[in-house]
Design an enzyme around this catalytic site. Structure first.
Site, PDB file in Angstrom:
ATOM      1  N   ARG A 122      53.679 -24.932 -16.953  1.00 36.63           N
ATOM      2  CA  ARG A 122      54.126 -25.513 -18.229  1.00 36.63           C
ATOM      3  C   ARG A 122      53.496 -26.881 -18.440  1.00 36.63           C
ATOM      4  O   ARG A 122      53.432 -27.701 -17.525  1.00 36.63           O
ATOM      5  CB  ARG A 122      55.649 -25.699 -18.230  1.00 36.63           C
ATOM      6  CG  ARG A 122      56.424 -24.429 -18.235  1.00 36.63           C
ATOM      7  CD  ARG A 122      57.843 -24.601 -18.727  1.00 36.63           C
ATOM      8  NE  ARG A 122      58.545 -25.794 -18.311  1.00 36.63           N
ATOM      9  CZ  ARG A 122      59.772 -26.106 -18.724  1.00 36.63           C
ATOM     10  NH1 ARG A 122      60.402 -25.322 -19.569  1.00 36.63           N
ATOM     11  NH2 ARG A 122      60.372 -27.189 -18.293  1.00 36.63           N
TER      12      ARG A 122
ATOM     13  N   ASP B  61      58.493 -28.030  -7.430  1.00 36.10           N
ATOM     14  CA  ASP B  61      58.342 -29.316  -6.733  1.00 36.10           C
ATOM     15  C   ASP B  61      59.298 -29.409  -5.549  1.00 36.10           C
ATOM     16  O   ASP B  61      58.924 -29.900  -4.479  1.00 36.10           O
ATOM     17  CB  ASP B  61      58.617 -30.479  -7.702  1.00 36.10           C
ATOM     18  CG  ASP B  61      57.440 -30.731  -8.633  1.00 36.10           C
ATOM     19  OD1 ASP B  61      56.374 -30.107  -8.450  1.00 36.10           O
ATOM     20  OD2 ASP B  61      57.589 -31.555  -9.555  1.00 36.10           O
TER      21      ASP B  61
END
Ligand code: PRP
Ligand code: URA
Length: 210
Positions: free
Chosen positions: A105, A205
């Site tokens: 994204r 992440d």
């Protein structure tokens, strides 16, 4: 959830692992471990509808009839975060071919950009395709993935997402009414950056420690 294609999985082990995934103090090792547990529980539920054929076998004591999975299964993790669910899928479905779609994204628009695609050869027609992505937010990434699978003939498509936002569920069920979705949680909403609230933050992440 008032849609018979959307299944919210209730299981104490899943609720426990999801809480650990959500907590901001959870460090990488624990995050990875509970991502694996949550994926296993979800995949067991998401494969409940699969057909089996009768199989004659001989135990050490007698002949008997058991079951074996019928039909072809293909697993498609959406890179990167979907990789967190792949080990569980391969443990349960050891010989299933794996296709990959890499999507990321854009941080400002939240629109996914494709950077990699590799599917098993031949048509996906007649296969059950399990798409793995832990986060369903706007639904853009999964819409692109379903389209890629359907372009290859895939018709029996099952999505497995650990956390889903109502906005993404609405998009997917409207654009792809035949697709089944399994999730551990339908969260409240998306924030202005299109992150799921309460969610768990950026899954990739946290899982990869980036
Ligand atoms: C995350 C997540 C989904 C996507 C969901 O991936 O793993 O693929 O966002 O958002 P959407 O429903 O609004 O499309 P991201 O693009 O952050 O890439 P990553 O997996 O490499 O972290
Ligand atoms: N991707 C994530 O990893 N988290 C979100 O909340 C939304 C998209």
């Amino acid at each position: 959830m008032n849609n018979n294609k959307v299944h919210q999985i209730n299981h104490p082990l899943l609720a426990h692992s999801l809480t650990i995934l959500r907590a901001q103090e959870t460090a990488t090792a624990e995050f990875r471990r509970h991502a694996g547990i949550a994926s296993t529980v979800m995949l067991i539920e998401a494969t409940r509808h699969l057909g089996v054929d009768a199989k004659s076998i001989q135990t050490p004591l007698a002949a008997t009839t058991g079951s074996q999975l019928a039909g072809r299964l293909v697993v498609v993790p959406v890179l990167r975060a979907g990789l967190a669910m792949l080990a569980a899928a391969q443990e349960l479905l050891a010989d299933a071919p794996v296709g990959f779609l890499g999507l990321e994204r854009d941080e400002t628009t939240a629109i996914a950009r494709e950077y990699y695609q590799k599917f098993p050869g031949g048509t996906l027609s007649g296969s059950t395709v399990l798409i793995l992505d832990p986060m369903l937010a706007t639904g853009g990434s999964l819409a692109d993935t379903i389209t890629a699978v359907q372009t290859r003939g895939g018709r029996d498509v099952v999505l497995v997402c650990i956390v889903a936002a109502p906005e993404g569920i609405m998009r997917i069920t409207t654009e792809f009414p035949d697709v089944s979705l399994f999730t551990a949680s339908v969260d409240s909403h998306l924030d202005e950056r299109k992150y799921i609230v309460p969610g768990l933050g950026d899954f990739g992440d946290r899982y990869f420690g980036t």
